[in-house]
Motif scaffolding. Structure first.
Motif, mmCIF file in Angstrom:
data_model
loop_
_atom_site.group_PDB
_atom_site.id
_atom_site.type_symbol
_atom_site.label_atom_id
_atom_site.label_comp_id
_atom_site.label_asym_id
_atom_site.label_seq_id
_atom_site.Cartn_x
_atom_site.Cartn_y
_atom_site.Cartn_z
ATOM 1 N N ALA A 193 1.914 8.578 1.327
ATOM 2 C CA ALA A 193 1.937 8.966 2.738
ATOM 3 C C ALA A 193 1.444 7.817 3.603
ATOM 4 O O ALA A 193 0.445 7.167 3.279
ATOM 5 N N PRO A 194 2.130 7.524 4.722
ATOM 6 C CA PRO A 194 1.728 6.406 5.588
ATOM 7 C C PRO A 194 0.286 6.480 6.050
ATOM 8 O O PRO A 194 -0.366 5.438 6.209
ATOM 9 N N SER A 195 -0.253 7.688 6.267
ATOM 10 C CA SER A 195 -1.620 7.797 6.770
ATOM 11 C C SER A 195 -2.623 7.185 5.797
ATOM 12 O O SER A 195 -3.628 6.606 6.201
ATOM 13 N N ARG A 196 -2.345 7.283 4.509
ATOM 14 C CA ARG A 196 -3.248 6.689 3.515
ATOM 15 C C ARG A 196 -3.207 5.173 3.597
ATOM 16 O O ARG A 196 -4.242 4.505 3.519
ATOM 17 N N ALA B 155 0.828 -1.212 0.000
ATOM 18 C CA ALA B 155 0.000 0.000 0.000
ATOM 19 C C ALA B 155 0.860 1.259 0.000
ATOM 20 O O ALA B 155 0.512 2.253 -0.648
ATOM 21 N N THR B 156 1.979 1.225 0.718
ATOM 22 C CA THR B 156 2.849 2.406 0.763
ATOM 23 C C THR B 156 3.725 2.518 -0.477
ATOM 24 O O THR B 156 4.224 3.597 -0.787
ATOM 25 N N ASN B 157 3.916 1.399 -1.177
ATOM 26 C CA ASN B 157 4.750 1.389 -2.383
ATOM 27 C C ASN B 157 3.969 0.745 -3.536
ATOM 28 O O ASN B 157 4.274 -0.371 -3.958
ATOM 29 N N PRO B 158 2.963 1.445 -4.056
ATOM 30 C CA PRO B 158 2.118 0.856 -5.108
ATOM 31 C C PRO B 158 2.931 0.480 -6.338
ATOM 32 O O PRO B 158 3.889 1.163 -6.693
ATOM 33 N N ILE C 52 2.735 14.348 4.720
ATOM 34 C CA ILE C 52 2.763 14.911 3.371
ATOM 35 C C ILE C 52 3.122 13.816 2.377
ATOM 36 O O ILE C 52 3.982 12.977 2.644
ATOM 37 N N GLU C 53 2.473 13.856 1.241
ATOM 38 C CA GLU C 53 2.795 12.893 0.188
ATOM 39 C C GLU C 53 4.238 13.098 -0.272
ATOM 40 O O GLU C 53 4.651 14.226 -0.553
ATOM 41 N N PRO C 54 5.031 12.026 -0.348
ATOM 42 C CA PRO C 54 6.387 12.155 -0.887
ATOM 43 C C PRO C 54 6.338 12.788 -2.279
ATOM 44 O O PRO C 54 5.498 12.437 -3.100
ATOM 45 N N GLY C 55 7.224 13.740 -2.511
ATOM 46 C CA GLY C 55 7.251 14.427 -3.802
ATOM 47 C C GLY C 55 6.481 15.725 -3.802
ATOM 48 O O GLY C 55 6.595 16.514 -4.752
ATOM 49 N N ALA C 56 5.692 15.990 -2.754
ATOM 50 C CA ALA C 56 4.930 17.245 -2.704
ATOM 51 C C ALA C 56 5.874 18.443 -2.650
ATOM 52 O O ALA C 56 5.577 19.505 -3.207
ATOM 53 N N TYR C 57 7.000 18.268 -1.962
ATOM 54 C CA TYR C 57 8.042 19.294 -1.917
ATOM 55 C C TYR C 57 9.325 18.657 -2.443
ATOM 56 O O TYR C 57 10.072 18.025 -1.688
ATOM 57 N N PRO C 58 9.609 18.786 -3.745
ATOM 58 C CA PRO C 58 10.770 18.121 -4.346
ATOM 59 C C PRO C 58 12.093 18.489 -3.687
ATOM 60 O O PRO C 58 13.061 17.719 -3.750
ATOM 61 N N GLU C 59 12.144 19.661 -3.053
ATOM 62 C CA GLU C 59 13.396 20.083 -2.425
ATOM 63 C C GLU C 59 13.706 19.306 -1.150
ATOM 64 O O GLU C 59 14.808 19.422 -0.593
ATOM 65 N N VAL C 60 12.746 18.540 -0.644
ATOM 66 C CA VAL C 60 12.969 17.738 0.557
ATOM 67 C C VAL C 60 13.520 16.370 0.143
ATOM 68 O O VAL C 60 12.801 15.553 -0.426
ATOM 69 N N ASP C 61 14.785 16.129 0.423
ATOM 70 C CA ASP C 61 15.446 14.861 0.103
ATOM 71 C C ASP C 61 15.493 14.021 1.383
ATOM 72 O O ASP C 61 16.328 14.248 2.257
ATOM 73 N N GLY D 24 3.541 3.484 14.473
ATOM 74 C CA GLY D 24 3.143 4.861 14.730
ATOM 75 C C GLY D 24 2.396 5.443 13.537
ATOM 76 O O GLY D 24 2.517 4.967 12.407
ATOM 77 N N LEU D 25 1.606 6.482 13.782
ATOM 78 C CA LEU D 25 0.897 7.147 12.685
ATOM 79 C C LEU D 25 1.861 7.877 11.764
ATOM 80 O O LEU D 25 1.562 8.124 10.601
ATOM 81 N N TYR D 26 3.035 8.231 12.303
ATOM 82 C CA TYR D 26 4.047 8.927 11.511
ATOM 83 C C TYR D 26 5.358 8.149 11.600
ATOM 84 O O TYR D 26 6.264 8.508 12.362
#
Length: 448
Positions: free
Chosen positions: A307-310, A296-299, A414-423, A336-338
């Motif tokens: 995002a883990p919450s999904r 589910a986290t890696n479709p 936050i969905e991965p990729g929402a902020y591309p500058e976050v590595d 954990g939720l996060y």
């Protein structure tokens, strides 16, 4: 014992009913995790505010509400009401012993060892797949040995390996799913207090559960939507896996049993035997949950994890039906939720990455902040311990020097990729292997 529940519309709730499940995660509501009796109209109003329907324990419900509900479900009123649906799945609670192992060590202390072991596991799985493809004996002794090391590492510090399961790299191997799922499985088993032997069996089985897929046609494996005939052919991978593993007489039979049953489902909808409830081995139930979570986290086909919450919400919706409810709740508590590696937005507007858990306070992890409240890049990342910050805030609130609304909390993941500058990988390396090189790399990435 049989778990007997009724699905009730919130408009039909009455005092005396025992609410055992909600239609959403408990953590997103003001109610206690263990369930509760409805005592007054205010609790009914709160349930109506947060839920559309709930599950009520038929046997625990008391008073006139209990009598009416049991009569309704026994069919004495002629036919079952549309407001309630009966669910009976025989399944005894799994024995859970929290605190079996010592409190986790800091992730930094175990990070180097975990990264080395992760590389060894990936290399070992590459060898396993190559040997399966050439019909040669599997190196199961080496697999056992490296999983033993994985178990000991996770027992020392679950966060160190969680990082490696959470961060997804561009050069993913086809067997990376099994490696990640094996990590989640051992983290889960540690949380509920499995013995070292059981953790080893679970880790090995989860790692090897998909070896039979090499016997399935590639076009069937890659199908997004399989027709009935293709689905039947795909499901044969379980038996292929069992046959491959059974060729080694020294392999623990319990490992093979876990692999054989890991696609069985709580309500009997799984395969190959359609087992349900108690008939499914406990370790297979755990394996099934972590398999679902990682998928589910890696479709399939997605360039980024979600995002883990999904994924947690999807899993939670299946509790008590596809997967045993108790174990679903325990797994969510375990990660954990996060989970470590999750990108989050704080109530201050700042954006960061969860770098380590506070195991006593799961909603207050340690976060490495990389974007300020206006989503601008920080010149240097800042570590923020939400649990420690909350303790300081509470003292200030008690003294009247701070308002409760100013307490910093996690607003959302936050969905991965929402902020591309976050590595996330750069944040991980900076936190776990802190040094000038890692800081330069992180700042360089932020500057680009």
């Amino acid at each position: 014992m049989a778990i007997e529940q009724a699905k009730i519309s919130v408009g039909d709730l009455q005092r005396g009913m025992f609410v055992s499940r909600l239609d959403r995660p408990w953590a997103r509501t003001p109610f206690a995790l263990q369930g509760f009796y409805i005592r007054d109209l205010e609790e009914i109003r709160q349930l109506q505010k947060h839920c559309r329907y709930v599950y009520v324990d038929v046997h625990k419900t008391v008073g006139s509400a209990g009598i009416a509900l049991r009569r309704l479900l026994d069919g004495s009123c002629g036919k079952q009401s549309r407001a309630a649906s009966h669910v009976v799945i025989p399944c005894r609670p799994v024995t859970v012993v929290h605190g079996t192992y010592p409190p986790p060590q800091p992730a930094r202390r175990e990070a180097g060892n975990a990264r080395k072991l992760h590389g060894q596991i990936l290399q070992g799985m590459g060898e396993v797949m190559a040997l399966v493809a050439s019909n040669r004996p599997l190196p199961l002794r080496q697999v056992n040995r490296v999983v033993e090391d994985l178990v000991e590492s996770v027992l020392r510090s679950p966060d160190a390996f969680t990082w490696l399961a959470r961060v997804r790299h561009r050069d993913e191997y086809t067997y990376s799913h099994s490696v990640r799922a094996s990590i989640w499985a051992v983290v889960f088993g540690r949380h509920i207090g499995l013995s070292r032997q059981a953790l080893l069996r679970l880790g090995v089985a989860t790692l090897l559960k998909d070896v039979g897929k090499l016997s399935i046609a590639r076009e069937i494996l890659q199908m997004r939507h399989r027709d009935p005939r293709s689905e039947l052919a795909y499901r044969n991978f379980v038996q292929h896996s069992v046959q491959l593993l059974a060729t080694d007489a020294q392999l623990d039979p319990e490992v093979i049993r876990v692999v054989q049953c890991h696609c069985e489902r709580h309500d009997g909808s799984g395969y190959p035997a359609g087992l349900r409830g108690d008939k499914i081995p406990v370790l297979s139930r755990l394996c099934g949950i972590v398999t679902f979570y990682d998928e589910a986290t890696n479709p399939r086909g997605a360039s980024q994890p979600i995002a883990p919450s999904r994924a947690v919400a999807q899993l939670y919706d299946l509790r008590g039906v596809t997967y045993q409810e108790q174990l679903v709740v325990e797994f969510i508590q375990a990660i954990g939720l996060y989970p470590t590696g999750t990108q989050v937005e704080l109530s201050s507007g700042e954006v960061g990455v969860v770098v380590e858990q506070n195991y006593g306070r799961r909603l207050r992890p340690k976060v490495m902040i990389v974007l300020d409240g206006h989503k601008r890049q920080l010149s240097k990342p800042r570590l923020f311990d939400l649990a420690a910050a909350e303790d300081r805030a509470e003292k200030l609130i008690e003294r009247g020097k701070m308002g409760a609304r100013k307490k910093i909390r996690i607003l959302r993941d936050i969905e991965p990729g929402a902020y591309p500058e976050v590595d996330v990988a750069a944040v991980r390396d900076y936190y776990l292997f802190k040094g000038r090189g890692q800081l330069s790399r992180l700042i360089s990435h932020l500057a680009n």
